[in-house]
Design an enzyme around this catalytic site. Sequence first.
Site, PDB file in Angstrom:
ATOM      1  N   SER A  69       7.374   2.956  -3.094  1.00 27.71           N
ATOM      2  CA  SER A  69       6.130   3.586  -2.664  1.00 27.71           C
ATOM      3  C   SER A  69       6.412   4.377  -1.397  1.00 27.71           C
ATOM      4  O   SER A  69       6.827   3.814  -0.386  1.00 27.71           O
ATOM      5  CB  SER A  69       5.085   2.488  -2.404  1.00 27.71           C
ATOM      6  N   LYS A 106       6.336   6.343  -6.448  1.00 28.44           N
ATOM      7  CA  LYS A 106       4.892   6.452  -6.184  1.00 28.44           C
ATOM      8  C   LYS A 106       4.750   7.160  -4.854  1.00 28.44           C
ATOM      9  O   LYS A 106       5.454   6.827  -3.904  1.00 28.44           O
ATOM     10  CB  LYS A 106       4.288   5.048  -6.151  1.00 28.44           C
ATOM     11  N   LYS A 136       1.947   8.416  -1.830  1.00 25.29           N
ATOM     12  CA  LYS A 136       0.590   8.309  -1.303  1.00 25.29           C
ATOM     13  C   LYS A 136      -0.008   9.707  -1.240  1.00 25.29           C
ATOM     14  O   LYS A 136       0.687  10.674  -0.901  1.00 25.29           O
ATOM     15  CB  LYS A 136       0.638   7.695   0.104  1.00 25.29           C
ATOM     16  N   ASP A 140      -1.028   7.236  -5.299  1.00 29.42           N
ATOM     17  CA  ASP A 140      -1.948   6.216  -4.787  1.00 29.42           C
ATOM     18  C   ASP A 140      -2.809   6.842  -3.700  1.00 29.42           C
ATOM     19  O   ASP A 140      -2.304   7.304  -2.676  1.00 29.42           O
ATOM     20  CB  ASP A 140      -1.146   5.034  -4.220  1.00 29.42           C
ATOM     21  N   GLU A 142      -3.685   5.696  -8.763  1.00 31.91           N
ATOM     22  CA  GLU A 142      -4.093   4.395  -8.230  1.00 31.91           C
ATOM     23  C   GLU A 142      -5.259   4.559  -7.252  1.00 31.91           C
ATOM     24  O   GLU A 142      -5.188   5.363  -6.327  1.00 31.91           O
ATOM     25  CB  GLU A 142      -2.876   3.762  -7.532  1.00 31.91           C
ATOM     26  N   ASP A 175      -6.484  -0.972  -7.702  1.00 26.91           N
ATOM     27  CA  ASP A 175      -5.814  -1.862  -6.748  1.00 26.91           C
ATOM     28  C   ASP A 175      -6.919  -2.533  -5.920  1.00 26.91           C
ATOM     29  O   ASP A 175      -7.391  -3.633  -6.259  1.00 26.91           O
ATOM     30  CB  ASP A 175      -4.836  -1.028  -5.889  1.00 26.91           C
ATOM     31  N   LYS A 205      -1.681  -7.794  -7.044  1.00 28.98           N
ATOM     32  CA  LYS A 205      -1.092  -8.269  -5.790  1.00 28.98           C
ATOM     33  C   LYS A 205      -1.648  -9.660  -5.583  1.00 28.98           C
ATOM     34  O   LYS A 205      -2.875  -9.806  -5.454  1.00 28.98           O
ATOM     35  CB  LYS A 205      -1.544  -7.402  -4.602  1.00 28.98           C
ATOM     36  N   GLY A 230       2.551  -4.062  -3.832  1.00 27.85           N
ATOM     37  CA  GLY A 230       3.264  -4.587  -2.670  1.00 27.85           C
ATOM     38  C   GLY A 230       2.443  -4.410  -1.416  1.00 27.85           C
ATOM     39  O   GLY A 230       1.540  -3.569  -1.370  1.00 27.85           O
TER      40      GLY A 230
HETATM   41  O1  OSB Z   1      -2.057   0.471  -1.645  1.00 28.53           O
HETATM   42  O2  OSB Z   1      -0.365  -0.292  -2.626  1.00 28.53           O
HETATM   43  C1  OSB Z   1      -0.974  -0.078  -1.576  1.00 28.53           C
HETATM   44  C2  OSB Z   1       1.169  -1.105   1.426  1.00 28.53           C
HETATM   45  C3  OSB Z   1       0.225  -1.677   2.244  1.00 28.53           C
HETATM   46  C4  OSB Z   1      -1.090  -1.691   1.838  1.00 28.53           C
HETATM   47  C5  OSB Z   1      -1.456  -1.128   0.593  1.00 28.53           C
HETATM   48  C6  OSB Z   1      -0.493  -0.570  -0.240  1.00 28.53           C
HETATM   49  C7  OSB Z   1       0.837  -0.515   0.209  1.00 28.53           C
HETATM   50  C8  OSB Z   1       1.909   0.121  -0.541  1.00 28.53           C
HETATM   51  C9  OSB Z   1       3.328  -0.338  -0.257  1.00 28.53           C
HETATM   52  O3  OSB Z   1       1.753   1.031  -1.318  1.00 28.53           O
HETATM   53  C10 OSB Z   1       3.930  -1.068  -1.391  1.00 28.53           C
HETATM   54  C11 OSB Z   1       5.205  -1.791  -1.006  1.00 28.53           C
HETATM   55  O4  OSB Z   1       5.131  -2.936  -0.494  1.00 28.53           O
HETATM   56  O5  OSB Z   1       6.273  -1.227  -1.216  1.00 28.53           O
HETATM   57 MG    MG Z   2      -2.439   0.758  -3.737  1.00 25.20          MG
END
Ligand code: OSB
Ligand code: MG
Length: 369
Positions: free
Chosen positions: A135, A161, A163, A188, A213, A238, A262, A290
């Site tokens: 991510s 992925k 953001k 995401d 996402e 999520d 999660k 994650g």
């Molecule tokens: O939205 O998936 C999310 C990290 C912190 C809070 C929310 C998210 C995330 C990530 C990181 O996208 C995922 C990872 O741990 O690699």
């Molecule tokens: Mg997310």
Amino acid sequence: MRITQVELRHIKMVLVSPFVTSMGTEYDEEHIIVRVDGEGITGWGESVAEGTPYYSYETVQTAWHILRDFLIPSILGKDLKGVDEAIASYAIVRGHMMAKAGLEAALWDAFARSENRSLSRMLGGVRDRVDVGVSIGIQPTEKDLIKKVEGYLAEGYKRIKIKIAPGNDIQYVSALRNEFPRLLLQVDANSAYTLNEIDLFKRLDEYNLSLIEQPLGYEDIYDHSKLQREIKTPICLDESIHSLDDTRAAIELKSCRIINIKPGRVGGFTESKLIHDYCASMMIPVWHGGMLESGIGRAGNVALASLPNFILPGDISASKRYYKEDIVIPEFVVNSDGTMDVPSGPGIGVEVDMKMLEKVTVRKEVFRA
Ligand code: OSB
Ligand code: MG
């Protein structure tokens, strides 16, 4: 197992690079490490409540309060037959899923160790390696993003992925798609958009994304059903999913076609398994999200992701993608084929590096029966 001691540690770990999302920029990650002891056995868990209430309303401070004043007293000194009995003893507590999940994880580890079984087997895992992705936060330019992606692909990651946020979306997707026509790519939004931006999502349909996402409100299920009706790309929820009930609502309303699991967001591995099993019965694929976990939380994530309906690669990356040094031995690595090994030893299957844990601990409290 009679639980005679619980220890909480507020940890703070510096990220190797700042993580930029629609929720802001993170430079370090604060979580709670939970340790339970009973009958000579130790279990470890991680509560993924963060320092700030931006992803979730929970924070390290609220989780600490709920753990100290409600969850820990409900199990301390009790002779628990299993994790289910612990969950029943604090079922009266509403919400606070991340606080609950941290304690539940430590108990799962302890019970798995007491039976000399790996957490993966204990949860019903069927794989000894899981597919992993990475991510990536919002980058200053498209060129920076392409460079990052090239690096991660060279390490073996199976899926990227990125953001997105208003103003930082289609140009990044388009640049990546141009450079990597066959890349398994998803985005995401962390709730940064509304239905007013439906045209943007229709344009995103052109880029062959595996999923989008959490585009809309962080508690929303209804508006997502309206958006999903109008676009081809699968929506994956999520933030909005805190339980099996939320999952049923989202799937029955056709608000999404994929679910991100999660354990921290849904109260632990037990609820995660219920969601996993329900999604399997509805032909809805799931994948493991994650929360920038340390190796303790990551070990649990990898174990859970070894269940059969975790079909898409998870946000489960190597320790070094997040932190210079991890607090477990061995640290987590990605194989060149884009998989990560599921630990096979008892419980979470990794050892806690006490020296490193001590180094990242900013506060500690011990509760004795
Ligand atoms: O939205 O998936 C999310 C990290 C912190 C809070 C929310 C998210 C995330 C990530 C990181 O996208 C995922 C990872 O741990 O690699
Ligand atoms: Mg997310």
